[in-house]
Design an enzyme around this catalytic site. Structure first.
Site, PDB file in Angstrom:
ATOM      1  N   GLY A 118       0.831  -1.200   0.000  1.00 60.83           N
ATOM      2  CA  GLY A 118       0.000   0.000   0.000  1.00 60.83           C
ATOM      3  C   GLY A 118       0.862   1.244   0.000  1.00 60.83           C
ATOM      4  O   GLY A 118       2.001   1.211   0.474  1.00 60.83           O
ATOM      5  N   GLN A 170       2.931  10.113   1.169  1.00 65.10           N
ATOM      6  CA  GLN A 170       4.231   9.440   1.272  1.00 65.10           C
ATOM      7  C   GLN A 170       5.171   9.799   0.117  1.00 65.10           C
ATOM      8  O   GLN A 170       6.376   9.556   0.206  1.00 65.10           O
ATOM      9  CB  GLN A 170       4.054   7.908   1.329  1.00 65.10           C
ATOM     10  CG  GLN A 170       3.407   7.437   2.620  1.00 65.10           C
ATOM     11  CD  GLN A 170       3.281   5.930   2.639  1.00 65.10           C
ATOM     12  OE1 GLN A 170       2.333   5.367   2.105  1.00 65.10           O
ATOM     13  NE2 GLN A 170       4.254   5.262   3.249  1.00 65.10           N
ATOM     14  N   CYS A 200       5.749   0.069   7.285  1.00 62.37           N
ATOM     15  CA  CYS A 200       5.386   1.221   6.469  1.00 62.37           C
ATOM     16  C   CYS A 200       6.579   1.588   5.604  1.00 62.37           C
ATOM     17  O   CYS A 200       7.704   1.597   6.094  1.00 62.37           O
ATOM     18  CB  CYS A 200       5.008   2.391   7.380  1.00 62.37           C
ATOM     19  SG  CYS A 200       4.502   3.866   6.484  1.00 62.37           S
ATOM     20  N   LEU A 201       6.316   1.893   4.329  1.00 60.48           N
ATOM     21  CA  LEU A 201       7.422   2.243   3.427  1.00 60.48           C
ATOM     22  C   LEU A 201       8.107   3.540   3.868  1.00 60.48           C
ATOM     23  O   LEU A 201       9.242   3.779   3.498  1.00 60.48           O
ATOM     24  CB  LEU A 201       6.918   2.363   1.984  1.00 60.48           C
ATOM     25  CG  LEU A 201       6.432   1.046   1.354  1.00 60.48           C
ATOM     26  CD1 LEU A 201       5.868   1.293  -0.040  1.00 60.48           C
ATOM     27  CD2 LEU A 201       7.564   0.019   1.289  1.00 60.48           C
ATOM     28  N   HIS A 228      -4.677   1.424   7.369  1.00 60.56           N
ATOM     29  CA  HIS A 228      -3.339   2.016   7.509  1.00 60.56           C
ATOM     30  C   HIS A 228      -3.153   3.150   6.495  1.00 60.56           C
ATOM     31  O   HIS A 228      -2.664   4.232   6.834  1.00 60.56           O
ATOM     32  CB  HIS A 228      -2.293   0.897   7.312  1.00 60.56           C
ATOM     33  CG  HIS A 228      -0.868   1.348   7.266  1.00 60.56           C
ATOM     34  ND1 HIS A 228       0.085   0.863   8.140  1.00 60.56           N
ATOM     35  CD2 HIS A 228      -0.210   2.202   6.449  1.00 60.56           C
ATOM     36  CE1 HIS A 228       1.257   1.419   7.866  1.00 60.56           C
ATOM     37  NE2 HIS A 228       1.108   2.230   6.840  1.00 60.56           N
ATOM     38  N   GLU A 229      -3.573   2.892   5.243  1.00 60.85           N
ATOM     39  CA  GLU A 229      -3.382   3.894   4.183  1.00 60.85           C
ATOM     40  C   GLU A 229      -4.298   5.104   4.382  1.00 60.85           C
ATOM     41  O   GLU A 229      -3.879   6.237   4.175  1.00 60.85           O
ATOM     42  CB  GLU A 229      -3.602   3.277   2.796  1.00 60.85           C
ATOM     43  CG  GLU A 229      -2.667   2.122   2.435  1.00 60.85           C
ATOM     44  CD  GLU A 229      -1.194   2.414   2.686  1.00 60.85           C
ATOM     45  OE1 GLU A 229      -0.781   3.588   2.568  1.00 60.85           O
ATOM     46  OE2 GLU A 229      -0.456   1.469   3.018  1.00 60.85           O
ATOM     47  N   HIS A 289      -2.917   7.539   6.757  1.00 62.46           N
ATOM     48  CA  HIS A 289      -1.905   8.441   6.192  1.00 62.46           C
ATOM     49  C   HIS A 289      -2.529   9.752   5.717  1.00 62.46           C
ATOM     50  O   HIS A 289      -1.911  10.807   5.801  1.00 62.46           O
ATOM     51  CB  HIS A 289      -1.208   7.778   4.991  1.00 62.46           C
ATOM     52  CG  HIS A 289      -0.020   6.928   5.346  1.00 62.46           C
ATOM     53  ND1 HIS A 289       1.097   7.439   5.966  1.00 62.46           N
ATOM     54  CD2 HIS A 289       0.236   5.614   5.155  1.00 62.46           C
ATOM     55  CE1 HIS A 289       1.998   6.456   6.133  1.00 62.46           C
ATOM     56  NE2 HIS A 289       1.493   5.340   5.664  1.00 62.46           N
TER      57      HIS A 289
HETATM   58 ZN    ZN Z   1       2.398   3.493   5.731  1.00 60.98          ZN
END
Ligand code: ZN
Length: 172
Positions: free
Chosen positions: A45, A50, A94-95, A136-137, A140
């Protein structure tokens, strides 16, 4: 085109993103870039903030098996309509917080409404990893990271590691 993923801490990861008024060609291109960036990472995701874009846009694909057909989802203005009382615990990552993982408890199933890449309203109930990932997304888009669910000490420890990582990367 692959984009650069921001690493926590970054003020852009703490912002509340603005709803998309209209799904334009530019936004479709942005979604394609995000999918490319996510698959390349690799991740399941990615949210627009991000990559430093403060629009309410997320992409996800939680199909993990090599032999299964990928299912890339593009969601503009995603909204949770309903959440189950039942919860699920997943070890999240998380990226924007590389190599750090922690257990987070979230509703097990969520009903989500969004605009697809054609601007059409979609509605679906997600379960399991998909449910965790979509929550989660969406977090963000409200400037919230999975480490915000952890105890302060653990959160500070991870943040310090990320500050160190950023210093090292800046020097390299
Ligand atoms: Zn994340």
């Amino acid at each position: 085109m692959k984009r650069t993923i921001l690493i926590h801490p970054d003020p852009r990861l703490k912002k509340v993103c603005a709803p998309v008024a209209d799904v334009t060609d530019d936004l479709r291109k942005l979604a394609d870039d995000m999918l490319e960036t996510m698959y390349d990472a690799p991740g399941i995701g990615l949210a627009a903030p991000q990559i430093g874009v403060l629009d309410r846009l997320i992409v996800l694909d939680c199909v993990k098996e090599e032999n299964e057909t990928p299912r890339p989802l593009v969601m503009f203005n995603p909204q949770v309509l309903a959440s189950s009382d039942d919860t699920n615990v997943y070890e999240e990552g998380c990226l924007s917080i590389p190599d750090q993982y922690a257990e987070v408890t979230r509703p097990k199933t969520v009903e989500v409404e969004w605009l697809d890449r054609n601007g059409a309203v979609q509605r679906e109930t997600f379960d399991g990893l998909w449910a965790t990932c979509v929550q989660h997304e969406i977090d963000h888009l409200d400037g919230k990271l999975f480490i915000d669910y952890l105890k302060p000490l653990k959160r500070q420890m991870i943040t310090r590691k990320m500050q160190k990582l950023k210093r090292e990367r800046a020097r390299a």
